[in-house]
Design an enzyme around this catalytic site. Structure first.
Site, short mmCIF file in Angstrom:
data_model
loop_
_atom_site.label_atom_id
_atom_site.label_comp_id
_atom_site.label_asym_id
_atom_site.label_seq_id
_atom_site.Cartn_x
_atom_site.Cartn_y
_atom_site.Cartn_z
N SER A 153 0.80 -1.06 -0.11
CA SER A 153 -0.20 -0.08 0.01
C SER A 153 0.96 1.09 -0.01
O SER A 153 2.00 1.32 0.18
CB SER A 153 -0.84 0.02 1.05
OG SER A 153 0.04 0.06 2.46
N CYS A 154 0.22 2.48 -0.30
CA CYS A 154 0.91 3.63 -0.19
C CYS A 154 1.49 3.83 1.18
O CYS A 154 2.77 4.29 1.49
CB CYS A 154 0.01 4.78 -0.62
SG CYS A 154 -1.42 5.04 0.34
N ARG A 201 -18.48 6.83 6.76
CA ARG A 201 -18.11 7.04 5.23
C ARG A 201 -19.31 7.68 4.57
O ARG A 201 -19.27 8.34 3.36
CB ARG A 201 -17.68 5.82 4.48
CG ARG A 201 -16.34 5.15 4.92
CD ARG A 201 -15.98 4.12 4.17
NE ARG A 201 -14.55 3.65 4.23
CZ ARG A 201 -13.43 4.09 3.76
NH1 ARG A 201 -13.57 5.11 3.01
NH2 ARG A 201 -12.44 3.55 4.05
#
Length: 343
Positions: A153-154, A201
């Site tokens: 992942s980043c 979210r």
């Protein structure tokens, strides 16, 4: 592959990471972008490659001709296929697929790309199975010629090099990670329904600070098995379109000072990790790190120690562009996988 040959790249998933990778590829003569697949129309693919609200207008000419994308006149084959098995990559002679769709997170689900002609696949996300994972600048030289790998992942690309340094010099006993992360396309622009299990979210990304659980601890833990169950991470989404600020709280095993830690971080950023890490004492804010090519830029004045063993390190990252740069770097390593020419 000889070093004077171009590495032929196919991008599956032309979202933020896929398009950032395309921009980086176009500036490197080592590559030829030969194909793109995503589930939206070709006119939008061309438009979103040319114009980007964060990274500006692409300097290259972009046009469409009968379903083919032309970049400076060079053809790029376009697909709109949900099933990778329906794409013939043999005719494109694909060396590396950048799997940026976020939808194929096992070795098995990526096998159709290999079966259809691709030599290798790099997935731009942590996997849900035991697919080998490599981070450029950390363990990419241990690559064992696997046809399908993950670039993690980043967040892991930013955190793992820093943890490797701290663990090597002082030992890590446990860690908690907070990521002040720009909003993503998976969040809502305005309050509304959302299909995530996390009800937060549903709230507007542009108006709220939204804390979310993160998979960064698990992704980082892949490289530190001795810390299994001893790391925790949360992603605090903030209302900006790009960059992340990491606050890493690390319980270390050896007493040290802020000065010693910063000296080591600066030295490592200038030597062993010079290609992927940077360090600064200059008081910049997030805007200055948009399109920054490093995996992480350590913010030296924010290094702190509480008591004898609680260390905090802070670092910046363009979580899209910086991550896409590493994705392209590892694609070059795989493309030139002969050790005599690999970077």
């Amino acid at each position: 592959m000889k070093k004077d040959q171009k590495i032929r790249i196919f991008i599956n998933g032309f979202g933020r990471i896929g398009r950032s990778a395309a921009r980086i590829l176009l500036e490197d003569d080592s590559f030829e972008l030969v194909g793109i697949n995503d589930l939206y129309n070709y006119e939008q693919m061309a438009y979103l490659l040319k114009y980007d609200s964060l990274y500006g207008t692409l300097k290259h000419t972009v046009s469409l001709n009968n379903g083919t994308l032309l970049i400076d006149g060079s053809p790029v084959k376009l697909f709109c296929e949900r099933d990778p098995a329906r794409m013939d990559l043999h005719s494109l002679n694909v060396d590396v697929v950048l799997q940026c769709s976020g939808m194929f997170l096992t070795t098995h689900s990526n096998l159709p790309l290999i079966g259809n002609g691709a030599k290798r696949v790099i997935v731009s996300a942590p996997m849900t199975d035991d697919t080998p994972t490599y981070i450029f600048g950390v363990n990419h030289r241990e690559y064992r010629q696997e046809s399908i790998i993950s670039n993690s992942s980043c967040s892991a690309n930013a955190i793992v090099p820093l943890f490797k340094i701290i663990d090597g010099h002082f030992g890590i006993d446990a860690a908690m990670m907070s990521m002040y992360h720009s909003y993503t396309a998976y969040q809502n622009l305005l309050d509304g329904k959302h299909y995530s299990k996390d009800i937060r979210r549903t709230r507007s990304a542009t108006q709220n600070i939204i804390p979310l659980l993160s998979s960064a601890a698990e992704a980082t833990g892949y490289f530190f098995p001795h810390l299994k169950g001893r790391m925790y991470a949360k992603s605090i989404r903030v209302p900006i379109p790009g960059t992340t600020l990491y606050a890493l709280d690390i319980r270390i095993k050896k007493e040290t000072t802020v000065e010693e830690v910063n000296e080591i971080l600066l030295q490592e950023a200038e030597t062993a990790y010079s290609y992927i890490l940077d360090a600064t004492a200059f008081p910049r804010s997030s805007e200055e790190y948009v399109q920054n090519p490093y995996s992480a830029v350590v913010n030296l004045p924010f290094t702190a120690i509480v008591g004898d063993d609680l260390l905090r390190i802070s670092a910046w990252q363009d979580n899209e562009y910086g991550y896409a740069k590493r994705l392209v770097d590892i694609a070059k390593h795989l493309g030139y996988s002969d050790a005599s020419v690999a970077q």
